[in-house]
Structures are given as C-alpha cells and as structure tokens.
Design a protein around this motif. Structure first.
Motif, PDB file in Angstrom:
ATOM      1  N   TYR A  82     -20.110  22.139 -14.215  1.00 52.43           N
ATOM      2  CA  TYR A  82     -19.558  22.692 -15.458  1.00 52.43           C
ATOM      3  C   TYR A  82     -20.684  23.031 -16.411  1.00 52.43           C
ATOM      4  O   TYR A  82     -21.818  22.590 -16.237  1.00 52.43           O
ATOM      5  CB  TYR A  82     -18.535  21.758 -16.120  1.00 52.43           C
ATOM      6  CG  TYR A  82     -18.989  20.342 -16.402  1.00 52.43           C
ATOM      7  CD1 TYR A  82     -18.699  19.321 -15.514  1.00 52.43           C
ATOM      8  CD2 TYR A  82     -19.684  20.020 -17.561  1.00 52.43           C
ATOM      9  CE1 TYR A  82     -19.093  18.009 -15.769  1.00 52.43           C
ATOM     10  CE2 TYR A  82     -20.076  18.718 -17.837  1.00 52.43           C
ATOM     11  CZ  TYR A  82     -19.780  17.713 -16.933  1.00 52.43           C
ATOM     12  OH  TYR A  82     -20.172  16.422 -17.189  1.00 52.43           O
ATOM     13  N   ARG A 187     -12.471  20.894 -17.408  1.00 52.41           N
ATOM     14  CA  ARG A 187     -12.914  20.952 -18.798  1.00 52.41           C
ATOM     15  C   ARG A 187     -12.949  22.399 -19.271  1.00 52.41           C
ATOM     16  O   ARG A 187     -13.014  23.313 -18.435  1.00 52.41           O
ATOM     17  CB  ARG A 187     -14.342  20.394 -18.903  1.00 52.41           C
ATOM     18  CG  ARG A 187     -14.475  18.982 -18.375  1.00 52.41           C
ATOM     19  CD  ARG A 187     -15.919  18.696 -17.945  1.00 52.41           C
ATOM     20  NE  ARG A 187     -16.031  17.422 -17.229  1.00 52.41           N
ATOM     21  CZ  ARG A 187     -16.308  16.262 -17.812  1.00 52.41           C
ATOM     22  NH1 ARG A 187     -16.542  16.217 -19.086  1.00 52.41           N
ATOM     23  NH2 ARG A 187     -16.343  15.144 -17.117  1.00 52.41           N
ATOM     24  N   ASP A 256     -17.720  20.817 -23.120  1.00 51.42           N
ATOM     25  CA  ASP A 256     -17.667  20.103 -21.839  1.00 51.42           C
ATOM     26  C   ASP A 256     -16.919  18.785 -21.976  1.00 51.42           C
ATOM     27  O   ASP A 256     -16.539  18.181 -20.972  1.00 51.42           O
ATOM     28  CB  ASP A 256     -19.077  19.835 -21.298  1.00 51.42           C
ATOM     29  CG  ASP A 256     -19.975  19.200 -22.335  1.00 51.42           C
ATOM     30  OD1 ASP A 256     -20.165  19.819 -23.390  1.00 51.42           O
ATOM     31  OD2 ASP A 256     -20.474  18.086 -22.101  1.00 51.42           O
ATOM     32  N   ASN A 257     -16.683  18.352 -23.201  1.00 50.48           N
ATOM     33  CA  ASN A 257     -15.953  17.100 -23.406  1.00 50.48           C
ATOM     34  C   ASN A 257     -14.522  17.351 -23.861  1.00 50.48           C
ATOM     35  O   ASN A 257     -13.894  16.481 -24.461  1.00 50.48           O
ATOM     36  CB  ASN A 257     -16.690  16.225 -24.435  1.00 50.48           C
ATOM     37  CG  ASN A 257     -18.033  15.753 -23.897  1.00 50.48           C
ATOM     38  OD1 ASN A 257     -18.228  15.658 -22.690  1.00 50.48           O
ATOM     39  ND2 ASN A 257     -18.955  15.448 -24.792  1.00 50.48           N
ATOM     40  N   ASP A 266     -14.317  11.515 -22.204  1.00 50.96           N
ATOM     41  CA  ASP A 266     -15.742  11.296 -22.493  1.00 50.96           C
ATOM     42  C   ASP A 266     -15.971  10.518 -23.776  1.00 50.96           C
ATOM     43  O   ASP A 266     -16.376  11.053 -24.809  1.00 50.96           O
ATOM     44  CB  ASP A 266     -16.510  12.624 -22.505  1.00 50.96           C
ATOM     45  CG  ASP A 266     -16.904  13.005 -21.084  1.00 50.96           C
ATOM     46  OD1 ASP A 266     -16.546  12.260 -20.148  1.00 50.96           O
ATOM     47  OD2 ASP A 266     -17.572  14.040 -20.894  1.00 50.96           O
TER      48      ASP A 266
END
Ligand code: AMP
Ligand code: MG
Length: 491
Positions: A82, A187, A256-257, A266
C-alpha cells in the motif's frame, strides 16, 4: 469467494481471498521465527467468537502461530502493498512489520483478517527491523478493546506474545507480536498504491473485491463504483462522528491508516481527551496539530478525496463526468458527518426529537466546557447522573442558565425523564481508557511482568456504560503532574 474449510485442532479455518487478487498487491513471505515466544495475553471471548479453541491457542503449537514461528494449516503469510499520504506527503509503504496469515472463516461464515504485527522484516520494511516493542502492542490491545467496548467499529486484538528477543529503539526494549483481527486491512492507501503504480484492470479487481467483501448488502445502484465511494464515505462519517462523541484522538490519520471497512485501525499515538479542547494533540510527532481532535472530521474528508481520486478511472468513461460524480459524492460528507454527530450529541443530552435550537444548546455547552477545561467524559456523565454540580461548570451563571434551557428542552419532548436518562446512560460512557490508567497497566506489565493491572483495566473497559463502584475509581482524573501527556508512535 471460495473457501478451504480445513478447520485445524485450534479451530483455524483459513481462506486466502486476498492472495487471489493481482499479485502486485502483495508479497508472499517466509516467516522470521523468534527464539522463545511466551503468550502474555489472550482474548478468550474473541477467540471463541472466531471459532477458535482457547485451550489449544495456549499450547506450544498455538503460541508458535502467534509468534510467527509456525504457519497454521491453510494460512498463506503475505505482506500487503500500500501507499499513503503521511502528514500530507505521498509515499510508498506496505506492511513493513506485519504479515497477513489469511482470513479466518468463523462458524457463522463471517470472514476476518488475521494479521501478525511485529513479526519481522518483509519486502516492504525499508530500513526498519520489522519488529514491535511490547509496550505499544499492549497499548493497541487495550485501546482497541476499549473501542470495541464503547461500540465503535475497530480492529480487535486476539493475543500478544513476547518474543524473548530485545529490539533496539532509543533503548533496548522487549519485542512482541500482536495478533490483530480486522474486517479487512484494505486501506485508502491500498487504492492509492494501485492507482499510482497499477493498471486499470488491477484497480477494477480491487474495487470489485472490496465491494464483495464489505458492501455486498448495500445497493450497488447503476454504478457500483460510485456506490462504493458513497458507502465508504458514509461509513467514515459514522466512524469519525463516534470518535468525536467519545473524545477519541487517532493521532495519525494518514491515508494508509484509514480502513475502507470503516473500522478504526492502526493504534499508534492515539489517546482519549480529558479536558475538552478541540486543539488537543497527544502525539509527539504531530507538531503542527494536523491530527488534533477538532481537525479529525475535515481530515476524514481530505482522506476520502484522495480515495475518490483513485476511483476516477472507474466512475465514468469520460474524465469530466468522473470528477463531477466524485465531487458530488464528496460534497455530501459534511451533511452526513454533522447528521451523525448531532444525532449522537442529542442522545448524549437525552434528546429524542429534533429542534432547531438544539445546535446552539450543544455548542453553548461545548463552549463552556472549553472555557473551563471541563473533563469531556465526566461532564456528560455528571449530567447523566443528574449532578450538574459535578460538571466542573457549576457556579458559572451561563451554565445555570444553560441548565435551565436544557431541562426545558427535555420537558418539550414526549418521552419520560426516565427514558431520557436511559438514553444518556447508554450514550455517555462512565469509563474511557484514561491515559494514566493505560500507562499504569503498561508499566506493571512491561517493567514487572505483572499483567493483573491490565486485565482489571480491560475488564472495566469492556462495560464502559455501566456504573459500578469499581468503575468510579477508573473515572477519576489523573494528578495534574501527569500533564502534558505525550504519546509516541512506537515503531
Ligand atoms: P504505522 O506508523 O504503523 O502506520 O507504519 C507506517 C509504515 O512504517 C508502514 O509501512 C509500516 O509497515 C512501517 N513500519 C513501522 N514500523 C516498522 C518497523 N519496525 N520495521 C519496518 N517497517 C515499519
Ligand atoms: Mg499504519
């Protein structure tokens, strides 16, 4: 999605649908065994809901799986690719210290990702060691389970094992592996990865997979990709409203979180706010307050705009039309978010129906809370218990007036005072994972190997809306010396 159905003695029953996606999306990985793993905490209720046998999980073989020393039958360890915007800057990322073992199919037929976090280097590790320290893994365990207790969508924590090996950070720390359970680990950054480096076919495969995995029950309409965007927006507005309503600060809302499923994911430097202040930031690395409490809703919108951009090639053959569709969908964010937030705030004040003045009633209260630095959780709880004198606002004439207006407002609805109180009790937690309580539990575990403090805390956090004598201890504020509280990423 086809399934294996080869349930092991421990109850593992893996399918690997993610591994059937285009191969650029992941990297199959060998294990990185550790020397002497020890199970320090196991989530028994979660294990049984997954169809796992808690006794077997605690056996030598069970622990080897949690440590990443042994692949359970049917699993296919892989690191996911990712990308993501980190504090606004786009970069390639990927699982640098995590392995997806596969998807556990529960006895009810549900599908959950089983991921090891801290399991060693992968193809995406860059300069990192692929490992995690015990403290941050236990912290993720506590906060994610607290979120679950609060009724907020979240990844869950199944187990933590210590590895018997030290890792080097600023100091030497005990290493650990967390087993994380998630609806999926897709994500916003997964889509960004494919959008940037993949083909449109790969993007379509990912989008189709996502729809099938998370949104099958939703109406695909005429344009499934547009519906996908709309559904993801809807879930994020629900999630972020829930965070705001309990005072949760994620701390690193990088793209990405942000999970496409709408779960909180996360847990790094996250923490709950004590004194109400929209500018609250706990994370040591968030120097500009990008991810402050009050910014979370707009950051959610920003992240979703990045998600929408990735879908442009699928939304319409004509680029201009695609942009228009994406913009229309994104323009609903505010209304959806505030709708959820207002509904939640009304419930926190015991209000069932809608009146136009509710907005100012809510905002006036928050304004006073900010002015007096009133504790967010305890103020609402004091109102719930009918003890305005405990709000931290008592004595302020403005508050006395506000209280009268609120009581009058409650009197204007048909529901009884009792139902109103019931609604408040189920909307205002008595207990949140107070920072000093979390630290106390982590200290006992990491410094002294004493897990009883953490277990007691988890017990209380599992029923945060109840009000027992035991709980009153956990609702107390820290000594002022505990401030300013800072959290660290723990990577
Ligand atoms: P996070 O801060 O956990 O969201 O991680 C951001 C990125 O850094 C992800 O790509 C992680 O896989 C990677 N990362 C974090 N810690 C480590 C580590 N100890 N070794 C390798 N990669 C890491
Ligand atoms: Mg991350």
């Amino acid at each position: 999605m086809t399934e294996n159905n080869a349930r092991t003695v421990a109850g593992w029953n893996f399918d690997n649908s993610y591994a059937r996606l285009p191969e650029s999306l992941f990297n199959l990985q060998d294990l990185n065994p550790v020397s002497s793993p020890k199970l320090v905490i196991l989530n028994q209720p979660l294990a049984s809901s997954l169809g796992l046998n808690a006794e077997e999980l605690q056996s030598k073989n069970g622990i080897e799986v949690f440590a990443g020393n042994q692949v359970p039958e049917g699993a296919l360890p892989l690191a996911q690719a990712y990308a993501g915007h980190q504090f606004g800057h786009f970069t390639m990322l990927g699982d640098g210290r995590a392995l997806l073992l596969g998807e556990q199919i529960t006895p009810e037929g549900e599908r959950f990702d089983i991921q090891l976090k801290g399991s060693g280097r992968t193809a995406f590790s860059r300069r990192g060691d692929g490992r995690a320290a015990l403290g941050p893994m236990l912290r993720e365990y506590i906060i994610s389970e607290a979120m679950h207790g609060l009724g907020i969508p979240t990844t869950r924590s199944l187990a933590v094992v210590t590895t018997g090996e030290s890792i080097i950070r600023e100091t030497e720390l005990p290493g650990a592996v967390l087993t994380r359970v998630a609806a999926s680990h897709l994500r916003v950054g997964t889509f960004q990865f494919v959008s940037n480096w993949g083909t449109v076919q790969e993007l379509r495969a990912l989008a189709d997979y996502t729809w099938q995995r998370h949104f099958q029950e939703a109406d695909p309409g005429e344009n499934t990709y547009l519906s996908l965007l709309q559904e993801v927006i809807k879930r994020q507005t629900e999630l972020i409203a829930k965070w705001q309503l309990v005072g949760f600060i994620h701390g690193v809302m990088n793209t990405d979180n942000m999970a496409i499923s709408g779960e909180t994911i996360d847990y790094g430097p996250c923490a709950f706010m004590d004194a109400f202040d929209p500018a609250t930031v706990f994370s040591s690395i968030d120097v500009n307050g990008r991810y402050a409490y009050g910014n979370q809703p707009q950051i959610g919108a920003w992240n979703l705009a990045r998600f929408a951009e990735t879908l442009l090639p699928l939304l319409h053959d004509d680029e201009e039309q695609s942009v228009k569709l994406a913009e229309d969908a994104l323009s609903k964010y505010s209304e959806l978010y505030f709708g959820n937030w207002f509904a939640g705030m009304r419930a926190k004040l015991g209000i069932f129906n809608e009146e136009e003045q509710d907005e100012s009633l809510i905002k006036d209260l928050l304004g006073m809370m900010k002015k007096h630095r009133a504790d967010y959780t305890n103020t609402f709880r004091a109102l719930t218990s009918g003890k305005p004198e405990d709000t931290g606002l008592a004595g302020d004439e403005e508050f006395e007036q506000w209280h009268g207006q609120w009581q009058a407002r409650l009197g204007r609805q048909q529901e009884s005072q009792q139902s109103s109180q019931q609604l408040m009790r189920s909307s205002n937690p008595a207990i949140i994972p107070r920072n000093h309580r979390v630290e106390e539990a982590l200290d006992a575990a990491v410094q002294r190997g004493d897990y009883s403090v953490m277990e007691r805390l988890l017990q209380v956090l599992s029923c945060p809306y109840a009000l027992s004598t035991e709980q009153s201890d956990y609702s107390a504020l820290p000594e002022s010396s505990a401030y300013p509280y800072q959290t660290f990423c723990g990577t």
